[in-house]
Design an enzyme around this catalytic site. Structure first.
Site, PDB file in Angstrom:
ATOM      1  N   ARG A  17       2.874   4.571   7.863  1.00 25.90           N
ATOM      2  CA  ARG A  17       2.116   3.323   7.886  1.00 25.90           C
ATOM      3  C   ARG A  17       2.703   2.357   8.893  1.00 25.90           C
ATOM      4  O   ARG A  17       3.833   2.511   9.364  1.00 25.90           O
ATOM      5  CB  ARG A  17       2.025   2.721   6.492  1.00 25.90           C
ATOM      6  CG  ARG A  17       0.815   3.283   5.784  1.00 25.90           C
ATOM      7  CD  ARG A  17       0.674   2.789   4.405  1.00 25.90           C
ATOM      8  NE  ARG A  17       1.693   3.375   3.571  1.00 25.90           N
ATOM      9  CZ  ARG A  17       1.646   3.357   2.244  1.00 25.90           C
ATOM     10  NH1 ARG A  17       0.631   2.803   1.637  1.00 25.90           N
ATOM     11  NH2 ARG A  17       2.609   3.898   1.529  1.00 25.90           N
ATOM     12  N   ASN A  28      -6.063  12.930 -17.044  1.00 24.93           N
ATOM     13  CA  ASN A  28      -4.897  13.229 -17.901  1.00 24.93           C
ATOM     14  C   ASN A  28      -4.275  11.968 -18.473  1.00 24.93           C
ATOM     15  O   ASN A  28      -3.913  11.912 -19.648  1.00 24.93           O
ATOM     16  CB  ASN A  28      -3.831  13.995 -17.108  1.00 24.93           C
ATOM     17  CG  ASN A  28      -4.193  15.453 -16.948  1.00 24.93           C
ATOM     18  OD1 ASN A  28      -5.055  15.961 -17.660  1.00 24.93           O
ATOM     19  ND2 ASN A  28      -3.540  16.120 -16.018  1.00 24.93           N
ATOM     20  N   TYR A  69      -9.140  10.148  -0.170  1.00 27.84           N
ATOM     21  CA  TYR A  69      -8.400   9.070  -0.830  1.00 27.84           C
ATOM     22  C   TYR A  69      -9.372   8.024  -1.381  1.00 27.84           C
ATOM     23  O   TYR A  69      -9.321   7.664  -2.558  1.00 27.84           O
ATOM     24  CB  TYR A  69      -7.437   8.434   0.169  1.00 27.84           C
ATOM     25  CG  TYR A  69      -6.514   7.402  -0.427  1.00 27.84           C
ATOM     26  CD1 TYR A  69      -5.506   7.772  -1.322  1.00 27.84           C
ATOM     27  CD2 TYR A  69      -6.638   6.053  -0.090  1.00 27.84           C
ATOM     28  CE1 TYR A  69      -4.651   6.826  -1.856  1.00 27.84           C
ATOM     29  CE2 TYR A  69      -5.774   5.100  -0.622  1.00 27.84           C
ATOM     30  CZ  TYR A  69      -4.783   5.487  -1.508  1.00 27.84           C
ATOM     31  OH  TYR A  69      -3.941   4.546  -2.039  1.00 27.84           O
ATOM     32  N   ASN A 118       6.077  14.116  -8.644  1.00 26.59           N
ATOM     33  CA  ASN A 118       6.292  15.489  -8.149  1.00 26.59           C
ATOM     34  C   ASN A 118       7.043  15.492  -6.824  1.00 26.59           C
ATOM     35  O   ASN A 118       7.239  16.539  -6.220  1.00 26.59           O
ATOM     36  CB  ASN A 118       4.955  16.244  -8.020  1.00 26.59           C
ATOM     37  CG  ASN A 118       4.050  15.629  -6.967  1.00 26.59           C
ATOM     38  OD1 ASN A 118       4.403  14.633  -6.339  1.00 26.59           O
ATOM     39  ND2 ASN A 118       2.885  16.222  -6.755  1.00 26.59           N
TER      40      ASN A 118
HETATM   41  N1  UDP Z   1      -1.357   1.645  12.998  1.00 24.90           N
HETATM   42  C1  UDP Z   1      -0.861   1.550  14.301  1.00 24.90           C
HETATM   43  N2  UDP Z   1       0.272   2.226  14.599  1.00 24.90           N
HETATM   44  C2  UDP Z   1       0.955   2.994  13.702  1.00 24.90           C
HETATM   45  C3  UDP Z   1       0.444   3.089  12.378  1.00 24.90           C
HETATM   46  C4  UDP Z   1      -0.720   2.418  12.066  1.00 24.90           C
HETATM   47  O1  UDP Z   1      -1.422   0.841  15.154  1.00 24.90           O
HETATM   48  O2  UDP Z   1       1.988   3.580  14.070  1.00 24.90           O
HETATM   49  C5  UDP Z   1      -2.574   0.888  12.656  1.00 24.90           C
HETATM   50  C6  UDP Z   1      -3.660   1.721  11.984  1.00 24.90           C
HETATM   51  O3  UDP Z   1      -4.510   2.299  12.960  1.00 24.90           O
HETATM   52  C7  UDP Z   1      -4.370   0.680  11.149  1.00 24.90           C
HETATM   53  C8  UDP Z   1      -3.278  -0.310  10.776  1.00 24.90           C
HETATM   54  O4  UDP Z   1      -2.213  -0.080  11.704  1.00 24.90           O
HETATM   55  O5  UDP Z   1      -5.351  -0.015  11.897  1.00 24.90           O
HETATM   56  C9  UDP Z   1      -2.755  -0.112   9.367  1.00 24.90           C
HETATM   57  O6  UDP Z   1      -2.477   1.257   9.208  1.00 24.90           O
HETATM   58  P1  UDP Z   1      -1.742   1.840   7.941  1.00 24.90           P
HETATM   59  O7  UDP Z   1      -1.694   3.325   8.101  1.00 24.90           O
HETATM   60  O8  UDP Z   1      -0.468   1.110   7.753  1.00 24.90           O
HETATM   61  O9  UDP Z   1      -2.639   1.457   6.688  1.00 24.90           O
HETATM   62  P2  UDP Z   1      -4.217   1.458   6.390  1.00 24.90           P
HETATM   63  O10 UDP Z   1      -4.984   1.878   7.624  1.00 24.90           O
HETATM   64  O11 UDP Z   1      -4.362   2.418   5.283  1.00 24.90           O
HETATM   65  O12 UDP Z   1      -4.491   0.049   6.047  1.00 24.90           O
END
Ligand code: UDP
Length: 318
Positions: free
Chosen positions: A191, A104, A150, A34
């Site tokens: 991310r 689905n 999520y 989407n």
């Molecule tokens: N993170 C960070 N700076 C950013 C984005 C993420 O320090 O600009 C940190 C975030 O707090 C986490 C880790 O990097 O501890 C991974 O975050 P991400 O969002 O990539 O994935 P997830 O938390 O879902 O593993």
């Protein structure tokens, strides 16, 4: 033999790379998306391939059944925003995508006899109290927390997959994806790897959340796709997983920031921002099961090589 394969979420980061690989292997690919957290640009290069079809529709909107039609051999169910900033933008919608989307897809598989691989996530382990995480660990998830839309959505999907298998004999495979990166990530994905690379290339401050002591284990996209395809094509229908697919090379976020600054030759400086609520402190997969069950599957691309490719990708689009 050529298969007719449906990829839900096929225009996203993982989906677009998967579609390209499945086409290169001679399959017919139908991509359903989407475009909520991605754009057409990722699948643009595939559009001219006669074996590729794009359907712009949400997985939770069952009308795609009629457009996909016909014989389907395999379904990769990837549809769901996966970055915290995207899945928290409309939390109720995120739950609906995971849960109604899974229903689905599973009902469709029940009717067509297709085999379905569910892209689950390391988020089902929450903020884990066991390291590294094995598939037998039940996790430590806050059902009311910032990530619950999520995490719980994906946990419910796993339950749906297992129970459709037990109750209706649908052929299912469950894969738990650990942090994955590579070309085709969105610039504004939010991310850590895409943020740091984009910030470094633009000379902006590198935003480390908290003190950067939290860890993640980063897997390059090609290793994930190899694991996906081996799991999907595994012929033991009684082996449904879940299987962790990730790279156990655990790094702190601060180490990652230093590495990306060094590799890009950037003059950016590191700043600290508040750590998001419920941000897991450590994450690292135990991949013993994948190694054993997926014909010697192993992460092949080291962090330096993977980052080199990903930096080159972002340089080309910025
Ligand atoms: N993170 C960070 N700076 C950013 C984005 C993420 O320090 O600009 C940190 C975030 O707090 C986490 C880790 O990097 O501890 C991974 O975050 P991400 O969002 O990539 O994935 P997830 O938390 O879902 O593993």
């Amino acid at each position: 033999m050529s298969k007719r394969i449906l990829v839900t979420g096929g225009a996203g980061f993982i989906g677009s790379n998967l579609c390209r690989r499945l086409l290169a292997e001679g399959n017919e690919v139908i991509c359903l998306d989407n475009l909520f957290s991605t754009s057409l640009s990722k699948i643009e290069p595939l559009m001219s391939d006669p074996s590729f079809t794009f359907i712009q529709r949400s997985v939770e909107d069952q009308s795609w059944w009629y457009e996909v039609g016909g014989r389907i051999d395999q379904i990769y169910n990837l549809a769901c925003p996966a970055s915290p900033v995207h899945y928290q933008a409309d939390m109720v919608q995120t739950i609906m995508t995971s849960v109604l989307g899974a229903i689905n897809v599973l009902n469709f598989a029940r009717v067509t006899g297709a085999k379905v691989l569910q892209a689950s996530t390391s988020e089902v382990y929450g903020d884990p109290s066991v390291h590294p995480q094995k598939e037998s660990y039940w996790g430590n998830v806050n059902p009311l927390g910032e990530r619950s839309c999520y995490d719980e959505g994906k946990r419910c999907s796993e339950s749906l997959f297992v129970n459709y298998h037990k109750q209706y004999g649908v052929k299912v495979k469950l894969v738990r994806i650990f942090n994955t990166y590579g070309p085709n990530m969105e610039i504004n994905d939010g991310r850590v790897i895409s943020n740091f690379i984009v910030q470094a290339l633009k000379g902006e401050d590198i935003t480390v959340y908290g003190n950067g002591g939290q860890t993640r284990s980063f897997q390059y996209i090609d290793d994930l796709l190899e694991g996906f395809i081996r799991m999907m094509n595994d012929t033991d229908d009684d082996f449904i997983g879940p299987v962790n697919i990730g790279n156990p090379d655990e790094r702190t976020i601060m180490e990652l920031a230093d590495k990306i600054i060094a590799m890009t030759g950037s003059k950016s400086k590191i700043i600290n921002k508040p750590i998001p609520k419920d941000d897991p402190t450590r994450r690292c997969p135990d991949i013993t099961l994948a190694r054993k069950m997926l014909g010697g599957w192993e992460p092949r691309v080291c962090l330096d090589k993977g980052l080199e490719n990903t930096i080159a990708y972002f340089r080309s689009i910025l």
